[in-house]
Design an enzyme around this catalytic site. Structure first.
Site, PDB file in Angstrom:
ATOM      1  N   CYS A 126      -2.849   8.551  -8.339  1.00  0.00           N
ATOM      2  CA  CYS A 126      -3.974   8.221  -7.465  1.00  0.00           C
ATOM      3  C   CYS A 126      -5.052   9.297  -7.607  1.00  0.00           C
ATOM      4  CB  CYS A 126      -3.552   8.118  -6.013  1.00  0.00           C
ATOM      5  SG  CYS A 126      -4.957   7.753  -4.947  1.00  0.00           S
ATOM      6  N   ASN A 141       5.016   1.188  -2.936  1.00  0.00           N
ATOM      7  CA  ASN A 141       4.344   2.279  -3.629  1.00  0.00           C
ATOM      8  C   ASN A 141       4.531   3.542  -2.793  1.00  0.00           C
ATOM      9  OD1 ASN A 141       1.850   4.071  -4.023  1.00  0.00           O
ATOM     10  ND2 ASN A 141       1.578   2.626  -5.697  1.00  0.00           N
ATOM     11  N   LYS A 173       0.829  -1.210   0.000  1.00  0.00           N
ATOM     12  CA  LYS A 173       0.000   0.000   0.000  1.00  0.00           C
ATOM     13  C   LYS A 173       0.865   1.264   0.000  1.00  0.00           C
ATOM     14  CE  LYS A 173      -3.893   2.309   0.955  1.00  0.00           C
ATOM     15  NZ  LYS A 173      -4.865   2.478  -0.139  1.00  0.00           N
ATOM     16  N   THR A 215      -8.153  -5.858  -7.613  1.00  0.00           N
ATOM     17  CA  THR A 215      -9.460  -6.013  -6.978  1.00  0.00           C
ATOM     18  C   THR A 215      -9.869  -7.476  -6.774  1.00  0.00           C
ATOM     19  OG1 THR A 215     -10.096  -3.905  -7.937  1.00  0.00           O
ATOM     20  CG2 THR A 215     -11.890  -5.311  -7.209  1.00  0.00           C
ATOM     21  N   GLY A 274      -7.922   6.899  -0.074  1.00  0.00           N
ATOM     22  CA  GLY A 274      -7.180   8.118   0.230  1.00  0.00           C
ATOM     23  C   GLY A 274      -5.797   7.869   0.807  1.00  0.00           C
TER      24      GLY A 274
END
Lengths: 260, 299
Positions: free
Chosen positions: B127, B96, B42, B263, B69
């Site tokens: 993002c 990331n 993440k 996903t 966010g």
């Protein structure tokens, strides 16, 4: 320890209008489940990418896993089509459950299908007490006889007055708290339902100086703490705040931990 | 099955997409994470970051829209709390990273260069869910070039910008990034999206807008990977809507050297391993002895 298990549907039982109990054969999962934990269900028949749906564990019996659900949307409507023998992919048991050794007189407060983990809990707590069940109408009041069979005293409140007393469940809650206070007993609150109810129960636990265990119902995506979709602002004992994951760090929190 | 992703040495071409697999440990009881080609974690910025208010996601046909966010523990928290487990996996770790200024990106890169076990950096310049940073850099080729060059000066780690899909010409961004010193490119990020609750007439997401992911975006991603491959001199990591081996193989044929499952992890946590096994079977069936034989093999 969590597992991804292919369960087999045993059957579905209609409860009140729109509410169902789903029984599945879940070896390796059901035996490990604790009250307050949940499972993450991949509902068959939805498109391949449909997200899993989290459900509190309503109960277990040997290798049988029991869920309680209300048909509210696409996922639960599809669940309703499951017939005995259907395979269902289920991850669980997930999250942290309720403590099973209360320090006070257990007082359970359920809102709607929030009754599910409390029915499981009622069978595992060493001492019996009072269960308060609230709902909009009589159809939203579930598992009354299950609690009574286990030796619990049930009090019901509905907003439209169609069952039990008229009004919010916090009215009989305040009465029970006053009764325990007069008797010199310390209550211990356990609750599951919508945020508004949990907040009200939490405030009363803090006021009464007793512990209040609240099981949060949040929309989830991964169910294991990876995606950060179901977070909640929390407070440590030293007063510092942090952002916890309801799926991994909860779904049960003590009232003082939650920053509403 | 080995792949060299711009200096990130992967034993196979399959990793997971940032934000869909936490920091690896969350899924370790359900998936043998040691079998992955790399673990992509993440997004991390310099300091801890709380992310957006809830609701942060909504399911849509063919996927979901999210606006998490970039909640995260910051560089120090990540290195302290999550790297110990990641090091035990023996799998390359791709971190990331993001920031709200070139200086912050560079500082995060500099600090992570000193953390044992970090194998490469995925530069999040796309993002859609944070106001500053993220997409603000990703939709202007000059800003991309300047940012990549700044981070390049701060680290010797393999550097892989993650490109935004919502640009008129992806090739401009591929050229800008590789000329500024990128070792590989990741594409695509989620597509900016919005869902409205018609009863309340309010956006469903607290952030109002979010990023669309899932099978719905896969053909969009294939087209962008194919276009990027036409001008890329560095390897491509492709992602967007992989649910099984077929979508991954499409990406490889379009020009990708490796793929990331996103996903689909939420629905079937073992998707990445199924994808890996499917690619292996495909290569055998077609008499190919390496992933490289498939990369860019579109006729």
């Amino acid at each position: 320890m969590m597992k991804d298990v292919t369960c087999r549907v045993i059957g579905q039982t209609p409860l009140t209008a729109g509410y169902w109990a789903l029984d599945m054969e879940a070896p390796g999962l059901a035996e490990a489940a604790q009250p307050g934990q949940f499972v993450h269900v991949r509902v068959p028949g939805l498109e391949p990418i449909a997200l899993r749906r989290p459900f509190s564990i309503f109960g277990t019996e040997g290798t049988t896993l029991k869920l309680l659900y209300k048909t509210v949307g696409r996922g639960t409507s599809q669940m309703n089509r499951l017939v005995p023998g259907d395979p269902v992919q289920v991850i669980g048991p997930l999250g942290n459950g309720f403590p099973l050794e209360p320090r006070g007189e257990p007082l359970l407060v359920a809102g709607g299908y929030g009754v599910a983990p409390l029915a499981f809990l009622a069978g595992r707590l060493p001492t019996k007490g009072v269960v308060l069940i609230g709902g909009r109408s009589a159809d939203d009041v579930l598992a009354v006889t299950a609690f009574e069979r286990l030796g619990w005293t049930v009090r019901v409140a509905t907003e439209d007055g169609s069952l039990g007393e008229t009004g919010l469940v916090t009215v009989p809650l305040d009465r029970e708290l006053a009764r325990l206070h007069e008797a010199g007993a310390t209550p211990e609150l356990f609750s599951c339902g919508p945020d508004g109810l949990l907040r009200a129960v939490g405030e009363r636990a803090i006021q009464a100086g007793c512990r209040g265990w609240l099981s949060l119902d949040k929309h989830m995506v991964c169910g294991v703490g990876a995606c950060l979709a179901c977070v909640q602002r929390l407070r440590r004992e030293d007063g510092t705040e942090w952002i916890g994951r309801v799926c991994r760090d909860g779904p049960v929190f003590e009232a003082r931990e939650i920053v509403w | 099955m080995r792949v060299d992703l711009g200096g990130i040495r992967m034993k196979n071409p399959v990793t997971v997409a940032s934000g869909t697999f936490g920091y690896g440990a969350e899924y370790a009881k359900l998936v043998d994470v040691t079998r992955l080609g790399a673990i992509t974690v993440k997004g991390i910025r310099l300091q801890p970051w709380p992310g957006n208010p809830l609701p942060r996601h909504v399911e849509v046909p063919g996927g979901m829209v999210n606006a998490i966010g970039l909640q995260g523990p910051g560089v120090e928290g990540f290195a302290r709390d999550y790297m110990p487990f990641l090091r035990t996996t023996g799998v390359p770790v791709i971190v990331n990273i993001w920031g709200t200024s070139e200086e912050e990106y560079a500082e995060v890169a500099r600090r992570l260069s000193e953390v044992e076990g970090v194998s490469g950096l995925e530069l999040n310049i796309s993002c859609p869910n944070v106001k500053e940073g993220g997409n603000a850099f990703g939709t202007d080729p000059r800003a991309v070039a300047s940012l990549v060059a700044a981070v390049r000066r701060a680290t010797r780690l393999p550097l892989m910008p993650k490109l935004a899909p919502n640009v008129p010409d992806i090739k401009l961004f591929v050229r800008a990034a590789q000329e500024a010193g990128a070792d590989a490119l990741a594409l695509i990020n989620t597509l900016p999206a919005m869902v409205i609750d018609i009863e309340t007439r309010r956006p469903v997401l607290a952030n109002k807008v979010g990023g669309l992911s899932g099978p719905a975006i896969h053909p969009v991603a294939v087209k962008l990977v194919w276009e990027a491959a036409q001008v890329a001199r560095v390897p491509l990591l492709a992602m967007g809507g992989i649910v099984g081996p077929e979508e991954a193989i499409e990406f490889l044929i379009a020009g990708a050297s490796a793929v990331a499952v996103g996903t689909a992890n939420f629905i079937d946590p073992t998707t990445s391993l199924r994808v890996l096994e499917g690619i292996e079977a495909y290569l055998r069936r077609h008499g190919m002895n390496a992933v490289a034989a498939l990369t860019g093999s579109l006729l």
